[in-house]
Design a protein around this motif. Structure first.
Motif, PDB file in Angstrom:
ATOM      1  N   VAL A 140       0.842  -1.183   0.000  1.00 24.26           N
ATOM      2  CA  VAL A 140       0.000   0.000   0.000  1.00 24.26           C
ATOM      3  C   VAL A 140       0.880   1.238   0.000  1.00 24.26           C
ATOM      4  CG1 VAL A 140      -1.807   1.282   1.173  1.00 24.26           C
ATOM      5  CG2 VAL A 140      -1.823  -1.208   1.232  1.00 24.26           C
ATOM      6  N   GLU A 141       0.674   2.103  -1.002  1.00 19.15           N
ATOM      7  CA  GLU A 141       1.452   3.329  -1.133  1.00 19.15           C
ATOM      8  C   GLU A 141       0.722   4.516  -0.513  1.00 19.15           C
ATOM      9  OE1 GLU A 141       2.025   1.173  -5.230  1.00 19.15           O
ATOM     10  OE2 GLU A 141       0.352   1.604  -3.876  1.00 19.15           O
ATOM     11  N   PHE A 142       1.499   5.457  -0.010  1.00 25.32           N
ATOM     12  CA  PHE A 142       0.977   6.700   0.530  1.00 25.32           C
ATOM     13  C   PHE A 142       1.858   7.853   0.075  1.00 25.32           C
ATOM     14  CE2 PHE A 142      -0.261   3.427   3.573  1.00 25.32           C
ATOM     15  CZ  PHE A 142      -1.608   3.701   3.779  1.00 25.32           C
ATOM     16  N   SER A 170       5.672   6.563   0.658  1.00 20.51           N
ATOM     17  CA  SER A 170       5.955   5.409   1.482  1.00 20.51           C
ATOM     18  C   SER A 170       5.135   4.226   0.998  1.00 20.51           C
ATOM     19  CB  SER A 170       5.662   5.688   2.960  1.00 20.51           C
ATOM     20  OG  SER A 170       4.290   5.951   3.169  1.00 20.51           O
ATOM     21  N   CYS A 171       5.641   3.049   1.251  1.00 15.86           N
ATOM     22  CA  CYS A 171       4.962   1.825   0.857  1.00 15.86           C
ATOM     23  C   CYS A 171       5.234   0.774   1.914  1.00 15.86           C
ATOM     24  CB  CYS A 171       5.461   1.357  -0.508  1.00 15.86           C
ATOM     25  SG  CYS A 171       4.893  -0.289  -0.992  1.00 15.86           S
ATOM     26  N   ALA A 172       4.181   0.210   2.454  1.00 15.61           N
ATOM     27  CA  ALA A 172       4.306  -0.800   3.487  1.00 15.61           C
ATOM     28  C   ALA A 172       3.773  -2.141   2.998  1.00 15.61           C
ATOM     29  CB  ALA A 172       3.556  -0.374   4.742  1.00 15.61           C
ATOM     30  N   ALA A 173       4.537  -3.177   3.240  1.00 16.58           N
ATOM     31  CA  ALA A 173       4.124  -4.527   2.898  1.00 16.58           C
ATOM     32  C   ALA A 173       3.490  -5.178   4.116  1.00 16.58           C
ATOM     33  CB  ALA A 173       5.313  -5.352   2.426  1.00 16.58           C
ATOM     34  N   SER A 174       2.373  -5.826   3.901  1.00 16.60           N
ATOM     35  CA  SER A 174       1.691  -6.496   5.000  1.00 16.60           C
ATOM     36  C   SER A 174       1.238  -7.874   4.556  1.00 16.60           C
ATOM     37  CB  SER A 174       0.496  -5.680   5.491  1.00 16.60           C
ATOM     38  OG  SER A 174      -0.476  -5.533   4.475  1.00 16.60           O
ATOM     39  N   ASN A 176       9.060  -3.452   7.092  1.00 10.87           N
ATOM     40  CA  ASN A 176       8.776  -3.832   5.706  1.00 10.87           C
ATOM     41  C   ASN A 176       8.240  -2.651   4.907  1.00 10.87           C
ATOM     42  OD1 ASN A 176       9.551  -6.604   5.605  1.00 10.87           O
ATOM     43  ND2 ASN A 176       7.692  -7.158   6.737  1.00 10.87           N
ATOM     44  N   THR A 177       8.909  -1.542   5.054  1.00 11.59           N
ATOM     45  CA  THR A 177       8.476  -0.304   4.432  1.00 11.59           C
ATOM     46  C   THR A 177       9.602   0.305   3.604  1.00 11.59           C
ATOM     47  OG1 THR A 177       6.914   0.159   6.225  1.00 11.59           O
ATOM     48  CG2 THR A 177       7.572   2.012   4.845  1.00 11.59           C
ATOM     49  N   VAL A 178       9.253   0.825   2.448  1.00 14.86           N
ATOM     50  CA  VAL A 178      10.196   1.510   1.584  1.00 14.86           C
ATOM     51  C   VAL A 178       9.711   2.937   1.376  1.00 14.86           C
ATOM     52  CG1 VAL A 178       9.065   0.753  -0.547  1.00 14.86           C
ATOM     53  CG2 VAL A 178      11.487   1.411  -0.582  1.00 14.86           C
ATOM     54  N   TYR A 179      10.660   3.863   1.260  1.00 12.14           N
ATOM     55  CA  TYR A 179      10.342   5.272   1.103  1.00 12.14           C
ATOM     56  C   TYR A 179      11.015   5.822  -0.148  1.00 12.14           C
ATOM     57  CZ  TYR A 179       9.421   4.641   6.101  1.00 12.14           C
ATOM     58  OH  TYR A 179       8.971   4.173   7.318  1.00 12.14           O
ATOM     59  N   LEU A 180      10.436   6.864  -0.673  1.00 12.80           N
ATOM     60  CA  LEU A 180      11.040   7.585  -1.775  1.00 12.80           C
ATOM     61  C   LEU A 180      10.928   9.071  -1.484  1.00 12.80           C
ATOM     62  CD1 LEU A 180      12.403   7.271  -4.579  1.00 12.80           C
ATOM     63  CD2 LEU A 180      10.153   7.691  -5.580  1.00 12.80           C
ATOM     64  N   GLN A 181      12.050   9.678  -1.144  1.00 14.63           N
ATOM     65  CA  GLN A 181      12.099  11.114  -0.936  1.00 14.63           C
ATOM     66  C   GLN A 181      12.353  11.778  -2.280  1.00 14.63           C
ATOM     67  OE1 GLN A 181      11.645  12.996   2.003  1.00 14.63           O
ATOM     68  NE2 GLN A 181      11.607  14.654   0.502  1.00 14.63           N
ATOM     69  N   TYR A 225       4.427   3.395  -8.516  1.00 11.35           N
ATOM     70  CA  TYR A 225       4.071   2.074  -8.034  1.00 11.35           C
ATOM     71  C   TYR A 225       5.167   1.490  -7.157  1.00 11.35           C
ATOM     72  CZ  TYR A 225       0.591   2.207 -11.786  1.00 11.35           C
ATOM     73  OH  TYR A 225      -0.447   2.555 -12.616  1.00 11.35           O
ATOM     74  N   CYS A 226       4.763   0.919  -6.065  1.00  7.82           N
ATOM     75  CA  CYS A 226       5.679   0.213  -5.188  1.00  7.82           C
ATOM     76  C   CYS A 226       5.807  -1.229  -5.657  1.00  7.82           C
ATOM     77  CB  CYS A 226       5.147   0.259  -3.761  1.00  7.82           C
ATOM     78  SG  CYS A 226       6.149  -0.611  -2.536  1.00  7.82           S
ATOM     79  N   ASN A 227       7.015  -1.748  -5.603  1.00 10.02           N
ATOM     80  CA  ASN A 227       7.286  -3.113  -6.013  1.00 10.02           C
ATOM     81  C   ASN A 227       8.148  -3.800  -4.963  1.00 10.02           C
ATOM     82  OD1 ASN A 227       9.655  -4.852  -7.444  1.00 10.02           O
ATOM     83  ND2 ASN A 227       7.683  -5.274  -8.444  1.00 10.02           N
ATOM     84  N   ALA A 228       7.879  -5.062  -4.734  1.00 12.28           N
ATOM     85  CA  ALA A 228       8.685  -5.833  -3.799  1.00 12.28           C
ATOM     86  C   ALA A 228       8.738  -7.280  -4.245  1.00 12.28           C
ATOM     87  CB  ALA A 228       8.122  -5.738  -2.384  1.00 12.28           C
ATOM     88  N   ASP A 229       9.826  -7.942  -3.937  1.00 16.04           N
ATOM     89  CA  ASP A 229       9.923  -9.373  -4.181  1.00 16.04           C
ATOM     90  C   ASP A 229      10.514 -10.043  -2.951  1.00 16.04           C
ATOM     91  OD1 ASP A 229      12.543  -8.404  -6.287  1.00 16.04           O
ATOM     92  OD2 ASP A 229      12.909  -9.538  -4.443  1.00 16.04           O
ATOM     93  N   GLY A 230      10.219 -11.313  -2.820  1.00 11.93           N
ATOM     94  CA  GLY A 230      10.708 -12.048  -1.678  1.00 11.93           C
ATOM     95  C   GLY A 230      10.104 -13.433  -1.594  1.00 11.93           C
ATOM     96  N   GLU A 231      10.337 -14.066  -0.471  1.00 12.73           N
ATOM     97  CA  GLU A 231       9.836 -15.414  -0.256  1.00 12.73           C
ATOM     98  C   GLU A 231       8.557 -15.406   0.561  1.00 12.73           C
ATOM     99  OE1 GLU A 231      13.724 -18.348  -0.321  1.00 12.73           O
ATOM    100  OE2 GLU A 231      13.096 -17.499   1.606  1.00 12.73           O
TER     101      GLU A 231
END
Length: 124
Positions: free
Chosen positions: A5-7, A21-25, A76-81, A94-100
């Motif tokens: 979810v992006e904000f 900001s983008c938080a993964a849940s 589990n949050t990424v930011y872009l200033q 768009y926020c993007n994430a990869d993982g297990e």
């Protein structure tokens, strides 16, 4: 099993700043890389910035020295200033994430996830 979810998207004047900001849940997942992409009107989606778990980063040439990507692994949050914004930065980000993701006992899958996007409009 994972949602992003992006904000932070907003209307801003040229030269202004925004922080996305983008938080993964979800549950039973471990995020590896996180990134921001954008799609401007009439253009293809492009990579803006990416960051690994260890903190290594990569930026598109068009945003170097203006944008900074960072992350909080515990959240589990990424930011872009985004500083010194230009009209050409107008896009849906768009926020993007990869993982297990653990889908069963002793069974994991490596997946990629996308947020719904947040609109950044740079205009006077």
């Amino acid at each position: 099993q994972v949602q992003l979810v992006e904000f932070g998207g907003d209307l801003v004047q040229p030269g202004g700043s925004l922080r996305l900001s983008c938080a993964a849940s979800g549950s039973m997942f471990s995020i590896k890389n996180m990134a921001w992409y954008r799609r401007a009107p009439g253009k293809q989606r492009e990579l803006v910035a990416a960051i690994t778990t260890s903190g290594s980063t990569v930026y598109a040439d068009s945003v170097k020295d203006r944008f900074t990507i960072s992350r909080d692994n515990a959240k589990n949050t990424v930011y872009l200033q985004m500083n010194s914004l230009k009209s050409e930065d107008t896009a849906v980000y768009y926020c993007n994430a990869d993982g297990e993701v653990t889908v069963a006992i002793d069974m994991k899958r490596y997946l990629e996830f996308w947020g719904q996007g947040t609109l950044v409009t740079v205009s006077s």
